[in-house]
Design an enzyme around this catalytic site. Structure first.
Site, mmCIF file in Angstrom:
data_model
loop_
_atom_site.group_PDB
_atom_site.id
_atom_site.type_symbol
_atom_site.label_atom_id
_atom_site.label_comp_id
_atom_site.label_asym_id
_atom_site.label_seq_id
_atom_site.Cartn_x
_atom_site.Cartn_y
_atom_site.Cartn_z
ATOM 1 N N HIS A 259 -7.240 21.876 -17.642
ATOM 2 C CA HIS A 259 -6.641 21.145 -17.342
ATOM 3 C C HIS A 259 -5.830 20.437 -18.677
ATOM 4 C CE1 HIS A 259 -4.714 16.719 -15.972
ATOM 5 N NE2 HIS A 259 -4.093 17.972 -14.963
ATOM 6 N N LYS A 261 -3.159 20.123 -22.519
ATOM 7 C CA LYS A 261 -2.561 20.623 -22.114
ATOM 8 C C LYS A 261 -2.062 20.510 -24.047
ATOM 9 C CE LYS A 261 -0.516 19.183 -17.484
ATOM 10 N NZ LYS A 261 -2.462 18.978 -17.226
ATOM 11 N N HIS A 490 3.341 10.510 -15.121
ATOM 12 C CA HIS A 490 1.809 12.144 -15.235
ATOM 13 C C HIS A 490 1.132 11.988 -16.615
ATOM 14 C CE1 HIS A 490 0.905 15.859 -15.462
ATOM 15 N NE2 HIS A 490 0.781 15.680 -13.594
ATOM 16 N N LYS A 492 -0.811 10.109 -19.114
ATOM 17 C CA LYS A 492 -2.216 9.190 -18.895
ATOM 18 C C LYS A 492 -3.250 8.356 -20.381
ATOM 19 C CE LYS A 492 -3.094 12.908 -16.031
ATOM 20 N NZ LYS A 492 -0.980 13.673 -16.215
#
Length: 545
Positions: A259, A261, A490, A492
């Site tokens: 996950h 990025k 989107h 966090k």
């Protein structure tokens, strides 16, 4: 479908309750791949979650109404709404297992580019209109003034180097100081030699188009977590591009995802690291709220330099190398060596990652929420009456927290979030307020994207109904100051602000959602931390600035 419950109305889409590792329920079947090859448009032609498929279907096949209706209906995104009323939390398909929840949470896979424009309203646009929308969403190009803004960003006074992504459909003033992926890959940032893209969902063709023409044939390494059919499909996407190679992240623990990025950009002038929250797909850079940390341009060290040269006070260089070494991949050896050869001493943030594994002893504090706990204990400032400072978490997906808060959220996880230097000990950690920000159904309905935005906000009805206690912590999404109240998050973020929000003890932007798979969960009576997924973020502490 709307389902009524004790906790309000929930939007529900299909969910596969299988808990098999990396369940193929969210990946295209062989027949779907054949359909894509025949040019069918029943769904996205790349690895895709059930939530994204539902969102794609809503966009691709809206309810048809008469032309008369078309002339009188106002696009919801165009209405000036300031009200945030409405109850209920946006749900989408995912498994009730925390690990599978994480899988769905981030399998925000590629939607077809022609569907990037907001189409919440049930109107069937003509093909010419769809084409126009496609061009608007895809053919992002800078105006001269925007290019100047980007240059000013690079050379201006933003010591934190934290940015939001540009959002289509909001006032231009709100995009001042924001970045699009084409800005990040622009020649203004450096003369590219090669790059590495770490991500979860990747549309290869779209990604290549985000690079300037002169950089599109430069070596590109894509680090991903796809397996089986999805991996084959990803590799197939890249066949036309001889410069693209792949590194598959090992995911040996069930339900884990890659996950993280991150971009590693090697220039003739030096090296840059970008840690962000967006998938490498058109939708994620169009009308969502996303975050980016952009490193300084790191110069190359003098030849022959060895040891800890080029290290920052935050140990960012060694931590980044440790993170890359955790992949145990020969494909990343070249990038590890390149980082060693550059001066990262200007970095002012701390790296906070998660890598799959079961960790004991001192290794427990290398990753996940125990890494956050360690950093806060060692480097956070002592603030009077800090116990009254709340903890705020904001995310786009929620995993299984257990039957009550004591199982994880208000025990080990909260203990990490409220950790502070040893001089701050005289308060009960359980008394620290916890606020969790997550969009409501109304937030989604009134968003720029409309209901399809829910495809990026997975929280299964099955999981939600088992943890109704969690919803007392929830707060609606609102971002008036940045003009992004209608751009669904989107991003966090986690932080420890003062009660009046005038000060902040620390701030974290990360890929990690609210799940045990992302942050880790203690096992064996607290002697072992088990993490399922790869995650990466940066922590801002006042002491480093």
């Amino acid at each position: 479908m709307l389902q009524e419950g004790a906790h309000g109305k929930w939007t529900v889409s299909s969910s596969d309750e299988s808990t098999e590792e990396n369940s193929d329920s969210e990946k295209p079947s062989t027949s779907s791949l054949l359909d894509a090859a025949r040019g069918r448009t029943s769904g996205p032609q790349y690895p895709c979650s059930e939530a994204r498929k539902a969102a794609h279907k809503r966009k691709a096949s809206p309810l048809k109404l008469s032309d008369k209706k078309f002339s009188t209906e106002i696009h919801p995104a165009e209405k000036q709404r300031t009200s945030q009323e409405g109850l209920g939390w946006c749900l989408s398909s995912s498994d009730e297992e925390p690990e599978d929840q994480e899988k769905h949470a981030h399998k925000e896979t590629l939607k077809e580019e022609k569907c990037d424009a907001p189409k919440e309203h049930p109107l069937n646009l003509h093909k010419d209109d769809e084409l126009l929308e496609t061009q608007k969403a895809e053919d992002y190009s800078e105006m001269p003034s925007e290019a100047q803004d980007t240059w000013d960003l690079l050379n201006g006074g933003n010591p934190f180097r934290f940015f939001l992504t540009k959002v289509r459909g909001i006032k231009q003033s709100y995009n001042s100081g924001a970045l699009h992926i084409k800005d990040i890959l622009s020649p203004l940032f450096g003369t590219l030699i090669s790059s590495a893209q770490f991500n979860y969902c990747i549309d290869v063709e779209w990604l290549v188009r985000q690079y300037p023409q002169e950089f599109r044939k430069k070596p590109l390494l894509i680090i991903h977590g796809e397996k089986r059919e999805s991996k084959a499909e990803l590799l197939a996407q890249a066949r036309p591009y001889e410069n693209i190679s792949f590194c598959q992240a090992k995911l040996d623990i069930a339900f884990g995802t890659h996950h993280t990025k991150m971009m590693l950009l090697l220039y003739e002038e030096g090296l840059r690291v970008v840690i962000h929250t967006s998938n490498l797909i058109a939708d994620d850079w169009h009308q969502k709220t996303q975050g980016i940390w952009l490193s300084p341009l790191y110069p190359r060290l003098p030849q022959g330099t060895t040891g800890s040269a080029g290290e920052s006070e935050t140990n960012f260089k060694s931590d980044l190398i440790s993170y890359l070494m955790a992949y145990n991949s020969p494909a990343l050896k070249e990038w590890i060596d390149l980082i060693q050869e550059h001066d990262l001493s200007e970095t002012r943030v701390y790296l906070l990652g998660s890598t799959p594994g079961r960790y004991q002893g001192s290794d427990k504090e290398k990753w996940g929420h125990l890494r956050l706990r360690k950093l806060l204990k060692e480097h956070s400032s002592s603030i009077p009456a800090q116990e009254s400072w709340p903890v705020v978490g904001q995310f786009s997906s929620i995993g299984s927290m257990g039957a009550d808060g004591s199982k994880w959220l208000c025990s080990e996880f909260q203990e990490s979030l409220v950790a502070a230097s040893s001089s701050v000990t005289n308060f009960l950690k359980c008394d620290v307020p916890v606020h969790l920000v997550y969009p409501t159904v109304n937030n989604v309905r009134q968003s720029l994207e409309g209901y399809p935005a829910g495809g990026s906000l997975p929280y299964s009805i099955q999981t939600a109904q088992k943890q109704l206690w969690l919803h007392s912590y929830f707060h609606k999404w609102s971002a008036e100051i940045s003009g992004r109240s209608h751009a669904m998050p989107h991003i966090k973020t986690y932080m420890r602000p003062s009660p009046d929000f005038q000060k902040i003890a620390w701030f974290l932007v990360t890929s990690a959602n609210l799940s045990k798979a992302a942050w880790g969960a203690l096992e064996k009576n607290g002697t072992q931390l088990m993490i399922r997924s790869y995650e990466l973020g940066v922590l801002f502490l006042p002491s480093a600035f």
